[in-house]
Design an enzyme around this catalytic site. Sequence first.
Site, PDB file in Angstrom:
ATOM      1  N   HIS A 180       7.600   8.507   4.784  1.00 31.18           N
ATOM      2  CA  HIS A 180       6.577   9.235   4.930  1.00 31.18           C
ATOM      3  C   HIS A 180       6.677  10.708   4.455  1.00 31.18           C
ATOM      4  CE1 HIS A 180       4.058   6.250   7.482  1.00 31.18           C
ATOM      5  NE2 HIS A 180       4.782   5.459   6.834  1.00 31.18           N
ATOM      6  N   GLU A 206      -0.689  -2.128   4.818  1.00 33.24           N
ATOM      7  CA  GLU A 206       0.141  -2.173   6.130  1.00 33.24           C
ATOM      8  C   GLU A 206       0.139  -0.870   7.041  1.00 33.24           C
ATOM      9  OE1 GLU A 206       2.930  -1.773   8.922  1.00 33.24           O
ATOM     10  OE2 GLU A 206       3.285  -0.545   7.173  1.00 33.24           O
ATOM     11  N   GLU A 207      -0.086   0.302   6.335  1.00 35.48           N
ATOM     12  CA  GLU A 207      -0.117   1.665   7.194  1.00 35.48           C
ATOM     13  C   GLU A 207      -1.426   1.915   8.052  1.00 35.48           C
ATOM     14  OE1 GLU A 207       2.425   3.437   7.177  1.00 35.48           O
ATOM     15  OE2 GLU A 207       3.556   3.052   5.125  1.00 35.48           O
ATOM     16  N   ASP A 234       0.902  -1.599   0.093  1.00 36.01           N
ATOM     17  CA  ASP A 234       0.092   0.053   0.024  1.00 36.01           C
ATOM     18  C   ASP A 234       0.843   1.246   0.204  1.00 36.01           C
ATOM     19  OD1 ASP A 234       0.716  -1.050   2.603  1.00 36.01           O
ATOM     20  OD2 ASP A 234      -0.695   0.454   3.485  1.00 36.01           O
TER      21      ASP A 234
HETATM   22 ZN   LIG Z   1       5.103   3.674   6.619  1.00 32.12          ZN
HETATM   23 ZN   LIG Z   2       6.283   0.853   5.597  1.00 34.93          ZN
END
Ligand SMILES: [Zn+2]
Ligand SMILES: [Zn+2]
Length: 395
Positions: free
Chosen positions: A363, A137-138, A79
């Site tokens: 990020h 996953e986030e 993702d």
């Molecule tokens: Zn991340």
């Molecule tokens: Zn990651």
Amino acid sequence: MHPILARARELKDRTIGWRRDLHAHPEIGFQEVRTGALVAKELQRLGYQIEVGVGRTGVVGVLAGGKPGACILLRFDMDALPIQEETGVEYASINPGVMHACGHDGHVAVGLTVANILREKVNDIQGTIKLIFQPAEEGLGGAAAMIKDEVMQNPQPKAAFGLHLWNEQPVGWAAITAGAFMASSDMFRVKISGKGGHGALPQNTADPLLAGALVVNALQSVVSRNVSPLQPAVVSVTQFQGGTALNIIPDEVTLGGTVRTYDAELRNLIIGRMKTIIEGVSASLGCEAEFEIVEHTPAVTNAADTAEVVQRAALAVEPGIVIDETYRSSMSEDMSLFLQAVPGCFFFVGSAPVDPRKRFGHHHPKFDIDEEALPLAAGILTQAALSMLAKLAGE
Ligand SMILES: [Zn+2]
Ligand SMILES: [Zn+2]
């Protein structure tokens, strides 16, 4: 050069091609439809037995080796993040407000490279390889969704491995740590209810705002007075809402934050202390508190023998690699859910760009990786998988 790393380097153009294609077409958690289709198509082409829609948008590929043995699981997350990309690279995201800013595009590309190399070695594989391409996953619960869809059954893996590209360090560095590796994460919310009223008549109220302020303060005693100075733990209050006017004491306030530790027992102690303090402090001011854990990700804990397998694999494919065996991150990762079910190892592979002006953390809207990390990551993981299966076959 080690034959597996040599093969990964031969495949580098394709690996980078996948990574850049995915980078240009990022998808948020549980929306990885294009990404999943690309993965499924390549795994099918290679002859893997595939299953799609596992954990909504996840893809699983199973390869039975030419020799009998156990099954091991290799996990890659797919993702992207809700971030507007600012890299300016030619393969930048074409989806407004969505970006691969954590490197999961690279993880999928590594996964497909590993899938290719393992397919070429199928006759030598002592057991079964299960590749799982995980959605979301986030913080959205992709690992839990795959586990709910029985990804840990049929065939049931004996060990699990996964990796994260890591922009804190350059290519040629890896963090492969036995034991606690990444923190557990709990997100909590608190609602404190009292009795509102006029700001000039406090004697007629039970002030939840004052109770909340004291709770924020008292929560800072949890780590400082209950946790050994030798054990890392964090309690952070990050939100506090209440009140509508300068002359009104509100009926209720809400606050919330996050807790991080590396140890399940310590985590339970901290949550217990928080509950006592939140309820007790609120009650002392005539208020009532509700304390709720809204999200929990356990700590990533690596089994010592599997960490050793990865360390040896890394040194075998790249003798010059710098391995940090004590590295820990206070971030969390839902790979921990697979590692709760079976022993295994999650590790970091350095991916920081050589040019310091292009080095940005995970990020960040300018995040990009050094793509030289991709063949090295694929080489280490492929070698670790083969070594683990050989080890399990020998036991
Ligand atoms: Zn991340
Ligand atoms: Zn990651």
